[in-house]
Design a protein around this motif. Structure first.
Motif, PDB file in Angstrom:
ATOM      1  N   PHE A 127      22.452 -46.441  78.512  1.00 56.01           N
ATOM      2  CA  PHE A 127      22.243 -45.725  79.757  1.00 56.01           C
ATOM      3  C   PHE A 127      20.989 -46.316  80.380  1.00 56.01           C
ATOM      4  N   VAL A 128      21.095 -46.976  81.529  1.00 51.16           N
ATOM      5  CA  VAL A 128      19.949 -47.645  82.145  1.00 51.16           C
ATOM      6  C   VAL A 128      19.492 -46.844  83.364  1.00 51.16           C
ATOM      7  N   VAL A 129      18.223 -46.439  83.346  1.00 57.29           N
ATOM      8  CA  VAL A 129      17.651 -45.611  84.403  1.00 57.29           C
ATOM      9  C   VAL A 129      16.577 -46.407  85.139  1.00 57.29           C
ATOM     10  N   VAL A 130      16.692 -46.447  86.460  1.00 59.05           N
ATOM     11  CA  VAL A 130      15.709 -47.109  87.316  1.00 59.05           C
ATOM     12  C   VAL A 130      15.241 -46.095  88.352  1.00 59.05           C
ATOM     13  N   ASN A 131      13.942 -45.820  88.314  1.00 58.73           N
ATOM     14  CA  ASN A 131      13.337 -44.842  89.217  1.00 58.73           C
ATOM     15  C   ASN A 131      14.106 -43.518  89.227  1.00 58.73           C
ATOM     16  N   ASP A 171      33.608 -44.650  78.869  1.00 64.19           N
ATOM     17  CA  ASP A 171      34.038 -43.606  79.804  1.00 64.19           C
ATOM     18  C   ASP A 171      33.108 -42.399  79.739  1.00 64.19           C
ATOM     19  N   TRP A 172      32.755 -41.982  78.542  1.00 60.94           N
ATOM     20  CA  TRP A 172      31.879 -40.820  78.369  1.00 60.94           C
ATOM     21  C   TRP A 172      30.489 -41.111  78.944  1.00 60.94           C
ATOM     22  N   MET A 173      29.964 -42.292  78.657  1.00 57.20           N
ATOM     23  CA  MET A 173      28.639 -42.648  79.162  1.00 57.20           C
ATOM     24  C   MET A 173      28.638 -42.664  80.692  1.00 57.20           C
ATOM     25  N   ASN A 174      29.731 -43.094  81.301  1.00 58.28           N
ATOM     26  CA  ASN A 174      29.806 -43.105  82.757  1.00 58.28           C
ATOM     27  C   ASN A 174      29.966 -41.701  83.336  1.00 58.28           C
TER      28      ASN A 174
END
Length: 134
Positions: A50-54, A8-11
């Motif tokens: 945490f997955v970051v794309v562009n 929940d926190w990560m979201n």
């Protein structure tokens, strides 16, 4: 308020990240892609991912064995201090130099030397302060 590094926190962090142009858009400008994990120094595995794309966070939640580009660790007390009070560039450098913030993966020194990455990174800690944690 969600438990630090819980799904929940990560979201909540994901939503704050994607809503902040100083983080998401600045990282999109440099084509930043990364899988970022975080957790506690005394634990074998990170807690959150945490997955970051562009520049955009496309997924966040509990760590489930993903290959990580960045793995940040600190004590619970230090994480909570940064969540409550925030941290600036000087504080971040001091935390790293004193071993309070460890990078088990990722090039912290290289990132700090690149203002296109360092600014959004420091801002992401401000997002943690914004959402708070238990």
């Amino acid at each position: 308020m969600a438990e630090l590094f819980s799904a929940d926190w990560m979201n909540e962090l994901k939503d704050a990240w994607n809503a902040d142009p100083e983080v998401k858009d600045k990282l999109a400008e440099i084509g930043f892609n990364s899988t970022i994990t975080c957790g506690f120094k005394d634990e074998e595995k990170p807690r959150g991912v945490f997955v970051v794309v562009n520049g955009e966070c496309v997924s966040a939640g509990d760590y489930a064995g993903e290959t990580m580009d960045w793995d940040m660790r600190a004590s619970r007390a230090d994480w909570m201090k940064w969540v409550e009070k925030g941290i600036g560039m000087a504080g971040m450098g001091t935390a790293f130099a004193m071993g309070k913030l460890k990078f088990l993966q990722g090039d912290f020194k290289g990132m700090l030397k690149d203002p296109r990455m360092a600014g959004p990174f420091i801002k992401s800690f401000g997002l943690m302060k914004q959402i708070g944690a238990e």
